[in-house]
Design a protein around this motif. Structure first.
Motif, PDB file in Angstrom:
ATOM      1  N   ALA A  98       0.817  -1.210   0.000  1.00 38.62           N
ATOM      2  CA  ALA A  98       0.000   0.000   0.000  1.00 38.62           C
ATOM      3  C   ALA A  98       0.859   1.272   0.000  1.00 38.62           C
ATOM      4  O   ALA A  98       0.680   2.167  -0.841  1.00 38.62           O
ATOM      5  CB  ALA A  98      -0.910  -0.028   1.230  1.00 38.62           C
ATOM      6  N   ALA A  99       1.811   1.346   0.912  1.00 40.66           N
ATOM      7  CA  ALA A  99       2.605   2.572   1.053  1.00 40.66           C
ATOM      8  C   ALA A  99       3.541   2.760  -0.138  1.00 40.66           C
ATOM      9  O   ALA A  99       3.660   3.870  -0.681  1.00 40.66           O
ATOM     10  CB  ALA A  99       3.397   2.515   2.361  1.00 40.66           C
ATOM     11  N   GLU A 131       9.502  -5.404  -5.760  1.00 42.55           N
ATOM     12  CA  GLU A 131       8.601  -6.206  -4.918  1.00 42.55           C
ATOM     13  C   GLU A 131       9.081  -7.650  -4.905  1.00 42.55           C
ATOM     14  O   GLU A 131       9.384  -8.217  -5.940  1.00 42.55           O
ATOM     15  CB  GLU A 131       7.168  -6.093  -5.455  1.00 42.55           C
ATOM     16  CG  GLU A 131       6.180  -7.092  -4.890  1.00 42.55           C
ATOM     17  CD  GLU A 131       6.040  -7.062  -3.382  1.00 42.55           C
ATOM     18  OE1 GLU A 131       5.841  -5.981  -2.811  1.00 42.55           O
ATOM     19  OE2 GLU A 131       6.146  -8.150  -2.755  1.00 42.55           O
ATOM     20  N   ASN A 165     -10.962  -2.509   3.664  1.00 43.72           N
ATOM     21  CA  ASN A 165     -11.411  -1.348   4.447  1.00 43.72           C
ATOM     22  C   ASN A 165     -10.336  -0.286   4.229  1.00 43.72           C
ATOM     23  O   ASN A 165      -9.385  -0.176   4.974  1.00 43.72           O
ATOM     24  CB  ASN A 165     -11.524  -1.776   5.916  1.00 43.72           C
ATOM     25  CG  ASN A 165     -11.896  -0.669   6.851  1.00 43.72           C
ATOM     26  OD1 ASN A 165     -11.773  -0.821   8.056  1.00 43.72           O
ATOM     27  ND2 ASN A 165     -12.337   0.464   6.323  1.00 43.72           N
ATOM     28  N   THR A 180       8.290  -9.796   5.727  1.00 46.50           N
ATOM     29  CA  THR A 180       9.654 -10.016   6.214  1.00 46.50           C
ATOM     30  C   THR A 180      10.014  -8.937   7.231  1.00 46.50           C
ATOM     31  O   THR A 180       9.319  -7.939   7.369  1.00 46.50           O
ATOM     32  CB  THR A 180      10.681  -9.915   5.063  1.00 46.50           C
ATOM     33  OG1 THR A 180      10.696  -8.550   4.600  1.00 46.50           O
ATOM     34  CG2 THR A 180      10.349 -10.841   3.923  1.00 46.50           C
ATOM     35  N   GLN A 212      12.698  -7.307   6.802  1.00 44.30           N
ATOM     36  CA  GLN A 212      13.774  -6.633   6.065  1.00 44.30           C
ATOM     37  C   GLN A 212      13.867  -5.134   6.389  1.00 44.30           C
ATOM     38  O   GLN A 212      14.952  -4.563   6.410  1.00 44.30           O
ATOM     39  CB  GLN A 212      13.578  -6.801   4.563  1.00 44.30           C
ATOM     40  CG  GLN A 212      14.589  -6.011   3.728  1.00 44.30           C
ATOM     41  CD  GLN A 212      15.452  -6.898   2.854  1.00 44.30           C
ATOM     42  OE1 GLN A 212      15.006  -7.941   2.390  1.00 44.30           O
ATOM     43  NE2 GLN A 212      16.676  -6.495   2.625  1.00 44.30           N
ATOM     44  N   GLU A 269       3.840   0.487   7.331  1.00 42.65           N
ATOM     45  CA  GLU A 269       3.896  -0.321   8.548  1.00 42.65           C
ATOM     46  C   GLU A 269       5.319  -0.526   9.051  1.00 42.65           C
ATOM     47  O   GLU A 269       5.528  -0.902  10.210  1.00 42.65           O
ATOM     48  CB  GLU A 269       3.223  -1.669   8.266  1.00 42.65           C
ATOM     49  CG  GLU A 269       2.838  -2.404   9.522  1.00 42.65           C
ATOM     50  CD  GLU A 269       2.157  -3.735   9.209  1.00 42.65           C
ATOM     51  OE1 GLU A 269       1.333  -3.793   8.279  1.00 42.65           O
ATOM     52  OE2 GLU A 269       2.464  -4.705   9.920  1.00 42.65           O
ATOM     53  N   PHE A 327      -4.383   1.441   6.569  1.00 41.89           N
ATOM     54  CA  PHE A 327      -4.209   1.857   5.174  1.00 41.89           C
ATOM     55  C   PHE A 327      -4.100   3.375   5.082  1.00 41.89           C
ATOM     56  O   PHE A 327      -3.310   3.892   4.311  1.00 41.89           O
ATOM     57  CB  PHE A 327      -5.358   1.342   4.298  1.00 41.89           C
ATOM     58  CG  PHE A 327      -5.162  -0.094   3.888  1.00 41.89           C
ATOM     59  CD1 PHE A 327      -3.919  -0.548   3.449  1.00 41.89           C
ATOM     60  CD2 PHE A 327      -6.204  -1.000   3.928  1.00 41.89           C
ATOM     61  CE1 PHE A 327      -3.725  -1.876   3.083  1.00 41.89           C
ATOM     62  CE2 PHE A 327      -6.023  -2.328   3.560  1.00 41.89           C
ATOM     63  CZ  PHE A 327      -4.777  -2.759   3.137  1.00 41.89           C
TER      64      PHE A 327
HETATM   65  P1  FDA Z   1       2.547  -4.106   3.002  1.00 44.71           P
HETATM   66  O1  FDA Z   1       2.749  -5.300   3.844  1.00 44.71           O
HETATM   67  O2  FDA Z   1       1.221  -3.823   2.420  1.00 44.71           O
HETATM   68  O3  FDA Z   1       3.579  -4.118   1.792  1.00 44.71           O
HETATM   69  C1  FDA Z   1       4.928  -4.444   1.944  1.00 44.71           C
HETATM   70  C2  FDA Z   1       5.368  -5.075   0.665  1.00 44.71           C
HETATM   71  O4  FDA Z   1       6.779  -5.267   0.711  1.00 44.71           O
HETATM   72  C3  FDA Z   1       4.748  -6.440   0.436  1.00 44.71           C
HETATM   73  O5  FDA Z   1       4.177  -6.483  -0.856  1.00 44.71           O
HETATM   74  C4  FDA Z   1       5.911  -7.416   0.585  1.00 44.71           C
HETATM   75  O6  FDA Z   1       5.787  -8.561  -0.251  1.00 44.71           O
HETATM   76  C5  FDA Z   1       7.062  -6.529   0.165  1.00 44.71           C
HETATM   77  N1  FDA Z   1       8.370  -6.952   0.707  1.00 44.71           N
HETATM   78  C6  FDA Z   1       8.641  -7.455   1.921  1.00 44.71           C
HETATM   79  N2  FDA Z   1       9.953  -7.684   2.040  1.00 44.71           N
HETATM   80  C7  FDA Z   1      10.520  -7.303   0.864  1.00 44.71           C
HETATM   81  C8  FDA Z   1      11.827  -7.284   0.367  1.00 44.71           C
HETATM   82  N3  FDA Z   1      12.829  -7.742   1.093  1.00 44.71           N
HETATM   83  N4  FDA Z   1      12.048  -6.802  -0.896  1.00 44.71           N
HETATM   84  C9  FDA Z   1      11.012  -6.368  -1.662  1.00 44.71           C
HETATM   85  N5  FDA Z   1       9.741  -6.375  -1.249  1.00 44.71           N
HETATM   86  C10 FDA Z   1       9.491  -6.820   0.016  1.00 44.71           C
HETATM   87  N6  FDA Z   1      -5.578  -2.340   7.213  1.00 44.71           N
HETATM   88  C11 FDA Z   1      -6.606  -1.523   6.968  1.00 44.71           C
HETATM   89  O7  FDA Z   1      -6.466  -0.319   7.085  1.00 44.71           O
HETATM   90  N7  FDA Z   1      -7.812  -2.033   6.560  1.00 44.71           N
HETATM   91  C12 FDA Z   1      -8.024  -3.366   6.399  1.00 44.71           C
HETATM   92  O8  FDA Z   1      -9.102  -3.798   5.961  1.00 44.71           O
HETATM   93  C13 FDA Z   1      -6.957  -4.252   6.725  1.00 44.71           C
HETATM   94  N8  FDA Z   1      -7.137  -5.594   6.666  1.00 44.71           N
HETATM   95  C14 FDA Z   1      -6.077  -6.436   6.905  1.00 44.71           C
HETATM   96  C15 FDA Z   1      -6.279  -7.815   6.839  1.00 44.71           C
HETATM   97  C16 FDA Z   1      -5.200  -8.665   7.059  1.00 44.71           C
HETATM   98  C17 FDA Z   1      -5.432 -10.153   7.024  1.00 44.71           C
HETATM   99  C18 FDA Z   1      -3.919  -8.139   7.317  1.00 44.71           C
HETATM  100  C19 FDA Z   1      -2.738  -9.034   7.505  1.00 44.71           C
HETATM  101  C20 FDA Z   1      -3.720  -6.773   7.405  1.00 44.71           C
HETATM  102  C21 FDA Z   1      -4.809  -5.903   7.210  1.00 44.71           C
HETATM  103  N9  FDA Z   1      -4.656  -4.521   7.314  1.00 44.71           N
HETATM  104  C22 FDA Z   1      -5.719  -3.700   7.079  1.00 44.71           C
HETATM  105  C23 FDA Z   1      -3.327  -3.924   7.574  1.00 44.71           C
HETATM  106  C24 FDA Z   1      -2.723  -3.447   6.246  1.00 44.71           C
HETATM  107  O9  FDA Z   1      -2.738  -4.525   5.331  1.00 44.71           O
HETATM  108  C25 FDA Z   1      -1.282  -2.969   6.457  1.00 44.71           C
HETATM  109  O10 FDA Z   1      -1.229  -2.030   7.487  1.00 44.71           O
HETATM  110  C26 FDA Z   1      -0.764  -2.326   5.170  1.00 44.71           C
HETATM  111  O11 FDA Z   1      -0.783  -3.290   4.138  1.00 44.71           O
HETATM  112  C27 FDA Z   1       0.655  -1.805   5.368  1.00 44.71           C
HETATM  113  O12 FDA Z   1       1.096  -1.308   4.136  1.00 44.71           O
HETATM  114  P2  FDA Z   1       2.658  -1.341   3.773  1.00 44.71           P
HETATM  115  O13 FDA Z   1       2.747  -0.909   2.355  1.00 44.71           O
HETATM  116  O14 FDA Z   1       3.438  -0.638   4.785  1.00 44.71           O
HETATM  117  O15 FDA Z   1       3.049  -2.878   3.891  1.00 44.71           O
END
Ligand code: FDA
Length: 394
Positions: A17-18, A37, A55, A174, A176, A367, A380
């Motif tokens: 997302a971010a 990614e 959501n 991860t 990472q 996150e 989000f």
């Molecule tokens: P996010 O986890 O989305 O993205 C990180 C990306 O980095 C991933 O695609 C990953 O594969 C990639 N990555 C990791 N390590 C890497 C590496 N070494 N090199 C390259 N890429 C790498 N929140 C909300 O507001 N409403 C909702 O409805 C929900 N529902 C929900 C359900 C479930 C089951 C979960 C687990 C979480 C939610 N959330 C949520 C939380 C929300 O999903 C979360 O806060 C955001 O996805 C965070 O966004 P980021 O982009 O920071 O991390």
């Protein structure tokens, strides 16, 4: 043979997302951005979010809905990129949505629409995304970051850490972000699973018999309280109210549950005056699911009719039902946690740009950072807002 090094304006690690928001915003401003990614497809957590309906924001989001060592840190980004901004984007793409409850906005259709929208915005702004790439090394010299993956080497004056937190490792999450932060000397606030079910053991394990029973409660840890549903599970407690307090809970702390929100401790005494022949169990069944009513009445030791029970005992029972003390023995851990509390310390970052104060050109968003939202679209909104803030600064 010398390796070919691609030169860019910014590299974003993580297409969640971010990262996608950040790339879209920076691309629109004319920056040449590459998102790297690890998974085969970007935005996997978006796809499973909100039960598949995402959501995607909460119209009430303010910094008060977030947990961070610095409760003020999120204000700047959240004030500049607001829920209305994301709603405008969603509307521009014709994605239908509805407010479910408590300001939580969900897609009418599918979370896939949000991912497709973000991918389209990134592509339209000239950004590129590569997937299935493991980052094998990151180095920094002469003001440039060099990122190596199994397939390529890229270089840019700006690097954005958007790799999320370690929650749900089976989705490719991860740690990472923290490794990179430490590599660059940035402090990390100890990560803990959050928005996670709590487990019960010992004497309280008996509550597991109630698995599947849900009821409206006020759950609290210390001074923090949430009124929503609680759910008994085969391992302990879950449901929105419990997930919310789990983000604040520390080992050894108790969780107080008010099973009868809005009732005062004397309600059984008052019921005794008006209906002395009724049983406490029958009264509880009017307000709670049957199995829960019976289990609670048994545990308190309420038997016979109200007339048989002294007022003092009824008052104590009312107090206990309004302030039931659970002593969880743990959580279901990162495997089941929706998010992570903790992460890259906000003390290391500019709240305006998300850039590391001590490492110019290094940014952290989403996150990965020590900012964690409540359940209900807040996480989000933080991902969009922090991604936007960094995207505007790149
Ligand atoms: P996010 O986890 O989305 O993205 C990180 C990306 O980095 C991933 O695609 C990953 O594969 C990639 N990555 C990791 N390590 C890497 C590496 N070494 N090199 C390259 N890429 C790498 N929140 C909300 O507001 N409403 C909702 O409805 C929900 N529902 C929900 C359900 C479930 C089951 C979960 C687990 C979480 C939610 N959330 C949520 C939380 C929300 O999903 C979360 O806060 C955001 O996805 C965070 O966004 P980021 O982009 O920071 O991390």
């Amino acid at each position: 043979m010398r390796e070919r090094i691609e030169s860019l304006d910014a590299v974003v690690l993580g297409g969640g997302a971010a990262g996608l928001m950040c790339a879209a915003v920076a691309g629109k401003r004319g920056q040449r951005v590459l998102v790297i990614e690890r998974a085969e497809k970007p935005g996997r957590k978006i796809l499973i979010s909100g039960g598949g309906r995402c959501n995607f924001t909460n119209i009430h989001a303010t910094a008060a809905n977030y947990i961070s060592a610095n409760p003020h840190f999120a204000k700047s980004a959240l004030n500049r990129y607001r829920p209305e901004n994301f709603m405008a984007l969603v509307d521009a793409y014709g994605i239908a949505w509805h407010e479910k409850t408590l300001g939580q906005l969900f897609c009418d259709g599918s979370a896939r629409q949000i991912v497709d929208m973000l991918l389209d915005v990134v592509a339209g702004s000239g950004g590129s995304i590569v997937t299935g790439q493991d980052v094998t090394g990151v180095s920094h010299a002469d003001g440039r970051f060099r990122v190596s993956t199994q397939d390529r080497v890229v270089e840019a004056p700006a690097l954005v850490i958007a790799t999320g937190g370690p929650s749900i490792p089976r989705m490719g999450a991860t740690g990472q972000a923290y490794d990179l932060a430490r590599q660059f000397g940035l402090k990390v606030v100890e990560p803990r699973p959050a928005l996670v079910p709590l487990t019960l053991g010992g004497e309280e394990a008996l509550f597991r018999d109630l698995s599947g029973v849900a009821t409206d409660v006020v759950a609290s840890v210390g001074k923090v309280a949430f009124r929503e549903a609680a759910l008994f599970t085969h391992r302990g407690l879950s449901g929105p109210a419990i997930l919310q307090v789990s983000s604040y809970w520390r080992h050894g702390q108790r969780v107080a549950v008010d099973f009868l929100p809005g009732s005062d401790a004397d309600w059984l005494v008052e019921a005794k005056r008006s209906a002395p022949k009724r049983t406490p169990n029958a009264l509880l069944r009017e307000r709670l699911p049957d199995r829960l009513a019976t289990a609670l009445a048994d545990r308190i030791g309420l038997s016979g009719t109200l007339a048989d029970i002294p007022d003092r005992h009824l008052r104590e029972a009312g107090q206990r039902l309004g302030n039931w003390q659970f002593a969880p023995n743990g959580t279901e851990g990162f495997a089941k946690a929706e998010v992570t509390v903790g992460g890259i310390s906000t003390a290391e970052l500019s709240s305006k740009t998300m850039e590391a104060r001590r490492v110019p050109g290094l940014y952290a968003i989403g996150e990965a950072v020590d900012v964690t939202g409540w359940l209900g679209g807040y996480n989000f909104q933080w991902a969009w807002a922090s991604g936007w803030a960094a995207g505007m600064a790149l």
